[in-house]
Design a protein around this motif. Structure first.
Motif, short mmCIF file in Angstrom:
data_model
loop_
_atom_site.label_atom_id
_atom_site.label_comp_id
_atom_site.label_asym_id
_atom_site.label_seq_id
_atom_site.Cartn_x
_atom_site.Cartn_y
_atom_site.Cartn_z
N LEU A 223 -27.91 16.41 25.66
CA LEU A 223 -28.12 15.09 26.23
C LEU A 223 -28.51 14.15 25.09
CD1 LEU A 223 -28.24 13.39 28.79
CD2 LEU A 223 -30.65 14.03 29.04
N ARG A 224 -27.62 13.18 24.81
CA ARG A 224 -27.87 12.29 23.68
C ARG A 224 -27.46 10.87 24.05
NH1 ARG A 224 -24.77 14.68 19.99
NH2 ARG A 224 -26.44 16.13 19.40
N GLY A 225 -28.37 9.93 23.89
CA GLY A 225 -28.06 8.54 24.20
C GLY A 225 -27.73 8.31 25.66
N GLY A 226 -28.32 9.13 26.52
CA GLY A 226 -28.07 8.98 27.94
C GLY A 226 -26.78 9.60 28.42
N LYS A 227 -26.07 10.35 27.52
CA LYS A 227 -24.82 10.98 27.90
C LYS A 227 -24.93 12.50 27.77
CE LYS A 227 -20.86 7.97 27.60
NZ LYS A 227 -19.44 7.96 27.24
N TYR A 228 -24.27 13.17 28.69
CA TYR A 228 -24.18 14.63 28.63
C TYR A 228 -23.00 14.99 27.75
CZ TYR A 228 -27.54 14.90 32.44
OH TYR A 228 -28.67 14.81 33.21
N ASN A 358 -21.60 7.94 35.82
CA ASN A 358 -22.29 7.27 34.73
C ASN A 358 -23.10 8.27 33.91
OD1 ASN A 358 -23.02 5.09 33.21
ND2 ASN A 358 -24.63 4.39 34.58
N GLY A 359 -22.85 8.34 32.62
CA GLY A 359 -23.53 9.29 31.74
C GLY A 359 -22.68 10.48 31.37
N SER A 390 -19.35 4.19 36.10
CA SER A 390 -19.75 3.40 34.93
C SER A 390 -19.11 2.02 34.94
CB SER A 390 -19.37 4.13 33.64
OG SER A 390 -17.98 4.02 33.39
#
Length: 561
Positions: A223-228, A358-359, A390
């Motif tokens: 999980l980085r910058g709000g993204k999986y 989203n994400g 998104s």
């Protein structure tokens, strides 16, 4: 774990030294006499390669009438799984569980219980019937080994609401395994979980009456910058997974999972390279304990290079007031994947969902082709349903939806939820049969070209609020190429009937109602997608007929030859 030596080894240790020396001298003399031949030019001995000695693989037997003090032979078997768990299995060894018997506990195969490519570790049943491993409130099996095979077994838990809190068969960071003809039921999580595994084949597995999912393939993530995202170490993904001939039936939902979906048939997630072939999913998801996003029969998310083909997903459900309950789905973060030759019918959600949440990682370059949807979308979905949470079209790109058929007497053929911004979504050569709104929802980057539309008897069609195909095309440019209308409003003359109760994916080619009649007006009326869109089209249609390259095909799933 304690190592138990073969009986013949212990027997030799009891021999006297004098006898051992005699046997050793005799063996050496024999080997020397056989290990060389005379060179015809020098008349000197020439070494040769000795023949390999075949060694029979060892077997350990468990019986309900056994005793752990026995040697573990078929005549004098052991009794418990704990005894097997206490030894290190060697390459080529087999564990035999008595057919019809119930063995309590959890079978454990760790890294020290690994085989080789030529000599896997095997656990199976013997005698009459299939052995049951009853995990109770725990797993029935935990596998962390390499080169293994589980075959002809029954894994049973106490029930998803009766005390079990685990997966049925948990395969974790294992590789090169086969799980075949296994039934797994009564577990709160998944009947079969593959976690960060590679090169695993799952064949003819039945997963039923579980909570979260029948079969769940997944791996680690970052999980980085709000993204999986995929994990930093690629080996932490699952890779090269095959599910073939599997059945996922009545996996209703996990009663403890209150913040996400549950009740899936087959879910592939955080995986690179998977094939789901000749599988079925039905009656899943009806007891998910929440509203919100819900389960799907057969689907993938956050994965690359997944092929779902020759599958049937039908009559799947979701909780009252909840979303989804669909047949098939390429969800958030799926790339370079294909659904083909599949049948979806009478699902509460979409027949085929294309979704981006989203994400998730970016969704890109996915295909649905030569597949059929019949009366899907009972809960305000459609045969095809498209959604992008998104609302960033750069994250939701390049869908190729072609040569499919949607037949629906209650819901639209194609639904775009709000929001559904996309880039490069193309719908080509499909046949859409329905009533009322045939295409609905907000427009974005999608393009309809060369599709066939026809109402069910006595009904009219509406195209995103327009009362005719020509009016819709003139106002929006849909179904037009080089200024000409190429969408077709005509009866395709399908053979019928249009409903089905088919449940065996190996009989899909017998779904003759969706073949074109010989006098169909659609002969050679489809777009040549290979030339026009540079798509790599398949070589056969839904029924196995050859698709001729470079020639305009027929719309729909049947190529007239």
């Amino acid at each position: 774990m304690t190592k138990i030596y073969p009986l013949n080894y212990l027997f030799l240790l009891k021999k006297s030294l004098s006898l051992s020396y005699v046997l050793l001298f005799s063996s050496l003399t024999f080997l020397l006499s056989c290990s060389s031949t005379l060179d015809p030019e020098t008349d000197q001995p020439t070494p040769t390669t000795p023949l390999p000695v075949a060694v029979a693989a060892k077997g350990y037997f468990l019986s309900k009438n056994g005793n752990d003090a026995n040697p573990g032979t078929k005549e004098l078997p052991w009794r418990t799984l704990e005894k097997i768990n206490s030894i290190n299995l060697e390459p080529g060894e087999t564990v035999y569980l008595e057919g019809g018997a119930i063995f309590q506990g959890t079978l454990l195969l760790d890294a020290e219980d690994s085989g080789t490519k030529q000599q896997p570790i095997t656990v199976t049943s013997y005698g009459i019937g299939v052995a049951t491993i009853e995990g109770g409130n725990k797993e029935a099996a935990i596998i962390k080994s390499n080169f293994f095979k589980l075959k002809a077994l029954h894994a049973k838990g106490a029930g998803r609401k009766e005390g079990n809190t685990t997966n049925g068969i948990k395969v974790e960071r294992a590789s090169n395994g086969i799980i075949e003809e296994v039934t797994t039921e009564g577990f709160q999580k998944s009947g079969l979980l593959l976690y960060s595994c590679k090169n695993i084949e799952v064949i003819k597995v039945v997963a039923k009456h579980n909570g979260y999912s029948g079969i769940y393939v997944t791996g680690d993530y970052t999980l980085r910058g709000g993204k999986y995202l995929y994990p930093d170490k690629e080996e932490d993904c699952s890779r090269n997974i095959t599910l073939r001939g599997c059945t996922t039936d009545n996996n209703p939902g996990d009663p403890t999972l209150l913040d996400n979906h549950s009740g899936n048939g087959i879910l592939v997630e955080f995986t690179k390279g998977a094939l789901v072939d000749y599988c079925t999913a039905t009656n899943n998801g009806w007891d998910m304990p929440r509203t919100g996003n819900g389960p799907i029969g057969i689907w993938a998310a956050s994965s690359d290079s997944v092929i779902i083909q020759n599958c049937i997903s039908y009559r799947n459900k979701t909780a009252p007031g909840a979303h989804d309950g669909g047949g098939f789905d390429f969800d958030g973060g799926v790339t370079n994947s294909i659904i083909q030759y599949c049948l979806s019918y009478e699902n509460q959600g979409a027949g085929y969902g294309l979704y981006q949440w989203n994400g998730a990682m970016d969704w890109d370059n996915n295909t649905v082709r030569y597949s059929i949807s019949i009366n899907d979308g009972i809960n305000a979905y459609g045969g095809f349903t498209i959604w992008n949470e998104s609302n960033d079209s750069r994250e939701f790109r390049n869908a190729h939806i072609y040569n499919n058929i949607v037949y629906n007497t209650t819901s639209p053929a194609v639904v775009f939820f709000n929001p559904s911004n996309n880039e490069g979504f193309g719908l080509y050569n499909n046949i859409f049969i329905g009533q009322g709104q045939i295409v609905t929802g907000p427009t974005s980057g999608e393009k309809f070209l060369g599709n066939v539309y026809w109402p069910t008897p006595g009904n009219e069609l509406v195209f995103r609020g327009f009362n005719s195909l020509a009016t819709w095309a003139g106002a929006t440019g849909q179904e037009k190429m080089d200024g000409k209308l190429i969408g077709i409003y005509t009866d395709p003359l399908l053979a019928g009937p249009f409903t089905t109760t088919l449940t065996d994916p190996y009989q899909l080619v017998k779904l003759g109602g969706y073949k074109l009649k010989p006098d169909s007006p659609l002969l050679n009326k489809g777009l040549d997608l290979q030339s026009l869109m540079k798509l790599k089209v398949p070589t056969s249609d839904f029924f196995g007929n050859k698709i001729y390259q470079g020639i305009s095909p027929e719309p729909g799933v049947h190529e007239l030859n």
